[in-house]
Design a protein around this motif. Structure first.
Motif, PDB file in Angstrom:
ATOM      1  N   TYR A 264     -11.524   4.769   3.277  1.00 44.77           N
ATOM      2  CA  TYR A 264     -11.628   4.188   1.944  1.00 44.77           C
ATOM      3  C   TYR A 264     -13.064   3.792   1.652  1.00 44.77           C
ATOM      4  O   TYR A 264     -13.601   4.102   0.582  1.00 44.77           O
ATOM      5  CB  TYR A 264     -10.701   2.980   1.823  1.00 44.77           C
TER       6      TYR A 264
ATOM      7  N   THR B   8       0.831  -1.213   0.000  1.00 44.87           N
ATOM      8  CA  THR B   8       0.000   0.000   0.000  1.00 44.87           C
ATOM      9  C   THR B   8       0.859   1.253   0.000  1.00 44.87           C
ATOM     10  O   THR B   8       0.507   2.262  -0.624  1.00 44.87           O
ATOM     11  CB  THR B   8      -0.929   0.011   1.229  1.00 44.87           C
TER      12      THR B   8
ATOM     13  N   MET C  38      -7.626  -3.556   0.548  1.00 42.52           N
ATOM     14  CA  MET C  38      -8.497  -2.962   1.549  1.00 42.52           C
ATOM     15  C   MET C  38      -9.495  -3.982   2.088  1.00 42.52           C
ATOM     16  O   MET C  38      -9.860  -3.946   3.262  1.00 42.52           O
ATOM     17  CB  MET C  38      -9.229  -1.751   0.960  1.00 42.52           C
TER      18      MET C  38
ATOM     19  N   ARG D 200      -3.042   5.182   4.922  1.00 41.50           N
ATOM     20  CA  ARG D 200      -2.619   3.785   4.949  1.00 41.50           C
ATOM     21  C   ARG D 200      -1.128   3.664   5.252  1.00 41.50           C
ATOM     22  O   ARG D 200      -0.669   2.610   5.699  1.00 41.50           O
ATOM     23  CB  ARG D 200      -2.932   3.117   3.607  1.00 41.50           C
TER      24      ARG D 200
ATOM     25  N   VAL E 289      -8.665   1.897   6.904  1.00 38.61           N
ATOM     26  CA  VAL E 289      -9.714   1.257   6.097  1.00 38.61           C
ATOM     27  C   VAL E 289     -11.006   2.069   6.032  1.00 38.61           C
ATOM     28  O   VAL E 289     -11.659   2.113   4.982  1.00 38.61           O
ATOM     29  CB  VAL E 289     -10.018  -0.170   6.625  1.00 38.61           C
TER      30      VAL E 289
END
Length: 823
Positions: free
Chosen positions: A140, A65, A95, A161, A137
């Motif tokens: 997102y 990531t 994710m 992230r 998370v």
């Protein structure tokens, strides 16, 4: 949160009833009879192959990531729509995995009694690592509807992230060490931190008052309000001074900042850095690797070796004869000369200057290499237990020599020269200016005689655990701050900067050009993390990020260099202690001077060959210059004449310092004039006369001075002797050059500047530099090793900059007030 991430691995952690209990090291163990307990142990204990593989897989995705974020900042110019779609799919899969992992951790957290029930669950959610996982998370999924409609995920969301990199804390305990450093120094950090804050506000206010109406538009802009002034003042207090056009009052203020405030402001940063380093060192348990021992002796039996091989080995290593010592000194000299010639030949128009020196050096280095090759069969460094006289033994040892570090360096020092000579017009010949830089590798040959580069491996092995932890901390901070600076500056179009053609910007450039993607941000942030701020044109958000770099990150990022320096000192001093026999009562760092000085204790000075009258004269001069110790009080008694002379020379030194300062002022220099025989010339001539008489008297009386080991030559090479000579020699050189017509009046000023050396003569009155001289002699082995490495790095990186930056199209616009230098 820390407890849920660090789980014991005892074999008897769960009882027969299946309930969870506390295992080794007070780590919670899940109930193996339930799904949740097994899941808890799987995620936290990593005591099975599957659990370890899953943990490594998550770490791989975390790094993935981070890489996706870096590549995504390149924009449409580098990334087409097809590749962007692939990246979005990979991002979605990652994710999903991160989300599933977070849900599993949240579900199984109740195995820990601290996280049972709603309140316990919330205490888990707000813990450091679970909170980082959630921030990685949740944003997102909040943006998924916008992504589905064709809008890409926001850069801020992707940056969050990167915070998951902090999960490597589990293995390095970086935050724990930092927390220990803060807790152990909380009292002094509170006091010094508050003092630093007061200094910051105070000097920001003062510089705001002195510079807000500056005629320089840039200066006035940076100091137009106190909050604006706090940005540059922060850099000033950290030791940086990126601006220069200050008013007289501003310069005085900066003088106080440089002399006093910087030291106070740096205390809390230094305490944090030192505390972190100490905490890392105390927990890392570094220990040197066990060195392998061999059955062979380090000193081969001369009777079992070929006389030619043995003589070659001794000769090339400066052993056994004066000729060998002279040859070794010749190698030293040629290395220094060829490095200087190589540097000179990079100047346009001087590409072939002193080429004959290069010819001589290459021939000598080639002869040296051949001699080393012949003697390699008896070199203990390449010993493998085989017979020295056997054919196979000689071949294997020479093969080891050919692929050794020093052999490769020797070849790099001579091979490009032969290739260019034997292949005229070839690629090698046409790119000779770059291959010429390889000759600078000859500096590495000095490592044979003063080990420095070869000690790097020893230092890394000695401090490997501490270095691993501190380097990972530095890299994580570097990546995080690079992403942070990219987010703050990639859309900053307000701060104008110099043109950057290399970045594709010819005019109207802003900071967004420098920070247009992560990869351009990365090296710039690396520079800032070293404490250097050559760029200050940041907006408000960028200045806040830089504030945290100054306050926190610099203290941590500098730790690896501190650990390496400490490792060098430990290794060099340990080698010095093991190889040197110290005198009775001596300590590490003793050299020939200390040994000889102790041997002379209680011994009378030598008798002069010119008779007792010369002895009496020398002793009288010694008493006049240095006084006579009083055996009862321990003080130094001086005659009236000696006191008058001491006051006279003190006043003369101060007057010379003032003269140097005054002569540098254009108005004063214009008033006095540059004609021969002006006031400064006359004053200088008389000063040199008195300093020369003093120097001669000290040389004459050295035969009666134990501090000079009863030797004029020793006095001439001590700190005081060198300073005394440096204070008068430039004047005599200036006179000779002037009389021969090789020096004009303006050029003579350069030699007059050397009078500033006379400030060091105040050492006779106020002890300071002699203490530094003692420190130098006590640390000479460490300084030789690190000094050689510093020179190698200095010259080597200069050569690399010459190669890579020679044709750099970036430039700065200069107005008519800055004259151009024509080459």
């Amino acid at each position: 949160a820390m407890d849920t991430l660090n789980v014991g691995k005892g074999d008897n952690d769960v009882n027969d009833t299946g309930s969870h209990e506390v295992g080794e090291n007070n780590f919670v163990v899940g109930d193996n009879s339930t799904f949740r307990g097994n899941l808890y142990n799987f995620l936290n204990r990593q005591d099975t192959l599957a659990a370890n593989v899953f943990e490594k897989f998550i770490h791989f995705l975390i790094l993935g990531t981070a890489l996706l974020f870096m590549v995504d900042t390149l924009g449409d110019y580098y990334i087409n729509s097809h590749f962007q779609s692939i990246m979005n799919i990979i991002e979605f899969i990652i994710m999903v995995i991160f989300t599933v992992e977070y849900i599993m951790r949240l579900y199984s957290a109740s195995e820990d009694p601290k996280h049972i029930g709603f309140t316990g669950k919330m205490s888990y959610v707000v813990g450091l690592f679970p909170l980082i996982d959630l921030l990685a998370v949740m944003p997102y999924w909040m943006e998924v509807p916008f992504i589905a409609s064709g809008n890409p995920s926001g850069q801020v969301v992707k940056f969050l992230r990167l915070l998951r990199m902090i999960r490597f804390e589990k293995y390095m305990n970086i935050l724990s060490f930092f927390d220990d450093a803060v807790n152990e120094s909380m009292d002094i950090l509170t006091v010094t931190g508050f003092s630093a804050l007061l200094l910051w506000i105070f000097f920001s206010s003062v510089l705001y008052m002195t510079e807000r109406d500056s005629a320089d538009e840039d200066m006035a802009n940076y100091y137009k309000t106190v909050p604006h002034a706090m940005w540059i003042t922060l850099l000033n207090l950290s030791g940086e001074c990126p601006l220069a056009n200050y008013s007289a009052a501003g310069k005085v203020t900066l003088g106080f900042i440089g002399l006093f405030a910087t030291a106070v402001f740096g205390v809390p940063i230094g305490i944090l850095g030192a505390g972190f380093e100490e905490s890392v060192a105390s927990h890392a348990e570094d220990s040197p690797d066990q060195e392998e021992t061999t059955a062979t002796s380090d000193n081969p039996d001369e009777s079992k070796t070929s006389s030619i091989q043995w003589r070659c080995f001794q000769f090339v290593n400066g052993i056994g004869s004066k000729a060998a010592i002279l040859f070794e000194m010749l190698i030293y000299l040629l290395i220094g000369i060829t490095v200087i010639v190589g540097i000179i030949q990079t100047v346009p128009g001087h590409e072939n200057t002193l080429s004959w020196v290069e010819w001589i050096a290459v021939i000598v280095f080639t002869i040296e290499y051949i001699i080393r090759f012949v003697g390699a069969s008896v070199d203990p460094e390449f010993s493998d237990g085989t017979d020295y006289n056997s054919v196979l033994g000689g071949i294997t040892k020479r093969m080891k020599f050919l692929v050794s570090f020093y052999s490769i360096i020797d070849l790099m020092a001579i091979l490009p020269f032969y290739l260019a000579y034997m292949m005229p017009g070839s690629w090698v010949d046409n790119n000779d200016e770059y291959l010429r830089m390889i000759r600078l590798c000859r500096l590495l040959k000095l490592d044979k005689y003063v080990p420095s580069i070869s000690l790097v491996d020893d230092v890394i092995r000695l401090k490997r655990r501490s270095l691993t932890i501190s380097c990972i901390a530095s890299i994580v901070l570097w990546v995080l701050f690079s992403g942070w600076m990219y987010l703050s500056e990639h859309e900053d179009h307000s701060m104008e900067i110099d043109n950057l053609p290399l970045y594709g910007c010819i005019e109207n450039c802003t900071m967004s050009v420098r920070y247009n993607n992560f990869f351009t941000s990365f090296p710039l942030v690396g520079i800032h993390l070293t404490g250097d701020f050559p760029m200050v044109e940041y907006d408000g958000f960028g200045r806040i990020v830089c504030f945290f770099m100054v306050i926190a990150a610099i203290g941590v990022v500098s730790i690896p260099s501190g650990i390496i320096a400490s490792g060098f000192a430990d290794i060099v001093q340990s080698k010095s202690k093991s190889s040197n026999n110290l005198p009775k009562g001596g300590t590490a760092g003793y050299d020939w001077f200390d040994i000889r000085y102790r041997e002379l204790e209680g011994q009378p000075p030598p008798v002069s060959v010119f008779g007792p009258q010369m002895d009496q004269l020398q002793m009288s001069i010694k008493i006049y210059l240095d006084g006579e110790p009083d055996g009862t009080t321990g003080t130094v008694k001086r005659t009236t004449f000696s006191k008058i002379g001491r006051v006279f020379f003190f006043a003369l030194i101060i007057a010379n310092i003032i003269a140097v300062v005054l002569e540098s002022i254009p108005e004063v220099d214009e008033y006095i004039g540059n004609q021969d025989g002006n006031f400064f010339d006359v004053f200088e001539a008389w000063s040199v006369f008195f300093f020369t008489v003093d120097y001669i008297l000290r040389l004459l009386s050295a035969r009666k001075s134990r501090e000079a080991l009863y030797s004029p030559l020793v006095y001439a090479t001590t700190f005081f002797g060198i300073v005394d000579l440096a204070s008068i020699a430039p004047w005599y050189i200036q006179v000779v050059l002037s009389k021969t017509g090789n020096l004009s009046g303006d050029e003579a000023k350069v030699f007059r500047i050397f009078r500033i050396f006379r400030v060091l003569q105040l050492e006779d009155f106020i002890t300071a530099f002699s203490k530094l001289d003692n420190v130098f002699r006590a640390s000479k082995d460490v300084l030789k090793a690190t000094g050689l490495m510093a020179i190698i790095i200095w010259v080597g990186t200069s050569a690399l900059f010459f190669i890579f930056e020679e044709n750099n199209p970036n430039f700065r616009q200069c107005d008519d007030s800055i004259p151009l230098v024509e080459v």
